[in-house]
Scaffold this active site. Structure first.
Site, short mmCIF file in Angstrom:
data_model
loop_
_atom_site.label_atom_id
_atom_site.label_comp_id
_atom_site.label_asym_id
_atom_site.label_seq_id
_atom_site.Cartn_x
_atom_site.Cartn_y
_atom_site.Cartn_z
N CYS A 14 76.90 8.30 -4.25
CA CYS A 14 76.17 7.15 -4.80
C CYS A 14 77.08 5.97 -5.13
O CYS A 14 76.59 4.87 -5.38
CB CYS A 14 75.38 7.57 -6.03
SG CYS A 14 74.20 8.86 -5.64
N HIS A 52 73.54 1.82 -10.71
CA HIS A 52 73.04 2.77 -9.73
C HIS A 52 71.70 3.31 -10.23
O HIS A 52 71.57 3.70 -11.39
CB HIS A 52 74.05 3.90 -9.53
CG HIS A 52 73.50 5.04 -8.74
ND1 HIS A 52 72.84 4.85 -7.56
CD2 HIS A 52 73.50 6.37 -8.97
CE1 HIS A 52 72.46 6.02 -7.08
NE2 HIS A 52 72.84 6.97 -7.93
N ASN A 59 66.23 7.41 -6.08
CA ASN A 59 67.68 7.31 -5.94
C ASN A 59 68.03 7.25 -4.45
O ASN A 59 67.87 8.24 -3.74
CB ASN A 59 68.33 8.53 -6.61
CG ASN A 59 69.84 8.53 -6.51
OD1 ASN A 59 70.43 7.75 -5.77
ND2 ASN A 59 70.47 9.43 -7.25
N1 ACO Z 1 58.93 19.31 -11.85
C1 ACO Z 1 58.64 20.03 -12.93
N2 ACO Z 1 59.56 20.71 -13.64
C2 ACO Z 1 60.83 20.62 -13.21
C3 ACO Z 1 61.20 19.89 -12.07
C4 ACO Z 1 60.19 19.21 -11.38
N3 ACO Z 1 60.43 18.46 -10.29
N4 ACO Z 1 62.54 19.99 -11.90
C5 ACO Z 1 63.00 20.76 -12.89
N5 ACO Z 1 61.97 21.15 -13.68
C6 ACO Z 1 62.02 21.98 -14.88
C7 ACO Z 1 63.26 22.84 -14.96
O1 ACO Z 1 63.08 24.03 -14.24
C8 ACO Z 1 63.39 23.06 -16.45
O2 ACO Z 1 62.51 24.09 -16.82
P1 ACO Z 1 62.90 25.16 -17.96
O3 ACO Z 1 63.10 24.34 -19.21
O4 ACO Z 1 61.71 26.05 -18.00
O5 ACO Z 1 64.16 25.79 -17.47
C9 ACO Z 1 62.86 21.78 -17.06
O6 ACO Z 1 62.10 21.12 -16.02
C10 ACO Z 1 63.95 20.82 -17.55
O7 ACO Z 1 64.93 20.67 -16.54
P2 ACO Z 1 66.20 19.80 -16.78
O8 ACO Z 1 67.07 19.87 -15.57
O9 ACO Z 1 66.83 20.16 -18.09
O10 ACO Z 1 65.55 18.35 -16.90
P3 ACO Z 1 66.26 17.00 -17.26
O11 ACO Z 1 65.59 16.39 -18.41
O12 ACO Z 1 67.75 17.11 -17.31
O13 ACO Z 1 65.92 16.08 -15.99
C11 ACO Z 1 66.98 15.32 -13.97
C12 ACO Z 1 66.35 16.49 -14.72
C13 ACO Z 1 65.90 14.27 -13.72
C14 ACO Z 1 67.54 15.81 -12.64
C15 ACO Z 1 68.11 14.70 -14.80
O14 ACO Z 1 68.96 15.72 -15.28
C16 ACO Z 1 68.97 13.70 -14.04
O15 ACO Z 1 68.55 12.62 -13.73
N6 ACO Z 1 70.26 14.00 -13.78
C17 ACO Z 1 71.22 13.07 -13.23
C18 ACO Z 1 71.00 12.66 -11.79
C19 ACO Z 1 72.14 11.76 -11.36
O16 ACO Z 1 72.56 10.88 -12.05
N7 ACO Z 1 72.73 12.00 -10.20
C20 ACO Z 1 73.91 11.24 -9.82
C21 ACO Z 1 73.75 10.44 -8.64
S1 ACO Z 1 73.18 11.32 -7.24
C22 ACO Z 1 74.44 11.39 -6.03
O17 ACO Z 1 75.57 11.08 -6.23
C23 ACO Z 1 74.13 12.01 -4.73
#
Ligand code: ACO
Length: 336
Positions: free
Chosen positions: A121, A263, A293
């Site tokens: 990214c 980003h 993203n």
């Molecule tokens: N729909 C429903 N539930 C989901 C989904 C979905 N699509 N995905 C995960 N869940 C569930 C999980 O299983 C988890 O369930 P549990 O509590 O029963 O275990 C719950 O939702 C919470 O999951 P988390 O991963 O803790 O959710 P979080 O609030 O952290 O959000 C997210 C997830 C959106 C991925 C976030 O962590 C994020 O944005 N991370 C950073 C992404 C980023 O910046 N990437 C860098 C750039 S990308 C690159 O370089 C290629």
């Protein structure tokens, strides 16, 4: 630096922007039919409502479409370009580089250097950082920098924790030297390879037959894997730090920032950075709702939208900040 030196500094100036997003729209509602998820979960956790998906289009073609628009906006012909750098982690092929394909599609002259930068990214800011240095060194007079990614090809469409986040697209800029106050004030790139396991793809180059005891063609496809929660925290921490460093170096206070273009990974990450930097809503640009993203495309795509929406005025300071797999992160301050 003395006042006299500052007057004669050569800066790389963004003279044209362009972007392209493929027409096919994949909404959160569409995803509800593909994996166990809801529009509500995706919207509240990430701010994304829809993303664009390529159909029968290669990375290089998507990149070339954005590049053509940037060239037009800059009033520069392909044959006048003397450097092509493409930030991408989803190239058409292992080689040639996507930049070489773009050179060929656009008709950029033979002999002009064209190469890719792999920084996930952060790919666009890495590529722009290199072009900035080429221009400051007097080697390039008209550089084409593209950020492009087609994550739809490397997403595991059964993995709900990643497939809801990404989309396809491209953005491009044309850079020229400028002796005035306008242009890239400073640009900074960072990485920490020790933390690669936070965000990566599975191996995509098959093992050789000496390793597989003659078994040929084992299945080998790059799929995105991400520790979302850890990545979230690292993104906020590193993006804030990168912004503060570039602001300090250029003696910029929060009120001096015309627009922050971060980003577009997650609206909650962008809001956390906005709060930590004490910026207002109007000072931060987001189009994540529409595109998700788009990896290396996210910043130049957002920049092009901001330009077209007239969110940037002449003389404004625009701050860019990115974070991605590698880990990589980067920032740049530009006087428009
Ligand atoms: N729909 C429903 N539930 C989901 C989904 C979905 N699509 N995905 C995960 N869940 C569930 C999980 O299983 C988890 O369930 P549990 O509590 O029963 O275990 C719950 O939702 C919470 O999951 P988390 O991963 O803790 O959710 P979080 O609030 O952290 O959000 C997210 C997830 C959106 C991925 C976030 O962590 C994020 O944005 N991370 C950073 C992404 C980023 O910046 N990437 C860098 C750039 S990308 C690159 O370089 C290629």
């Amino acid at each position: 630096m003395t006042r006299g030196e500052a007057m004669t500094t050569t800066r790389a100036r963004i003279t044209g922007t362009g972007s392209y997003a493929p027409p096919k729209v994949l909404t959160n509602k569409d995803l509800e039919k593909m994996v166990e998820t809801t529009d509500e979960w995706i919207t509240t956790r990430s701010g994304i409502k829809q993303r664009r998906i390529t159909v029968n289009e290669k990375t290089s073609e998507v990149a070339a479409k954005a590049a053509r628009r940037a060239l037009k906006a800059a009033g520069v012909l392909p044959r006048e370009i003397d450097l092509v750098i493409v930030g991408t982690v989803t190239p058409d092929n292992v080689f040639p580089s996507t930049a070489c394909f773009v050179q060929s599609i656009l008709g950029v002259k033979s002999g002009v250097p064209a190469f890719d930068v792999s920084a996930a990214c952060s790919g666009f800011l890495y590529a722009m950082d290199i072009a900035d240095k080429y221009i400051k060194a007097g080697i390039s007079k008209r550089a084409l920098v593209v950020g492009v990614d087609i994550f739809s090809r490397i997403i595991d469409w059964k993995d709900r924790s990643t497939c809801v986040l990404f989309g396809d697209g491209a953005g491009a800029v044309v850079l020229k030297p400028s002796s005035g106050k306008k242009g890239i004030l400073s640009s900074h790139i960072y990485s920490d390879g020790r933390l690669w396991q936070m965000l990566y793809t599975t191996e995509s180059i098959p093992p050789n037959p000496f390793e597989t005891k003659g078994k040929s063609n084992p299945e080998c496809h790059p799929y995105v894997r991400m520790k979302g929660n850890e990545t979230f925290k690292a993104a906020v921490r590193n993006m804030e730090e990168a912004c503060l460093k570039v602001m300090k170096l250029n003696r910029l206070k929060p009120k001096d920032i015309g627009l922050l273009i971060p980003h577009q990974a997650n609206i909650r990450i962008m809001n956390a950075i906005k709060d930590r930097l004490k910026l207002s809503d109007e000072q931060v640009f987001s189009d994540i709702e529409k595109y998700g993203n788009t990896s290396a495309a996210s910043i130049p795509l957002a920049l092009d939208e901001a330009v077209r929406e007239k969110r940037i005025k002449a003389g404004d300071v625009v701050l860019f900040v990115s974070f991605g797999g590698g880990l990589t992160w980067a920032s740049a301050a530009v006087r428009w």
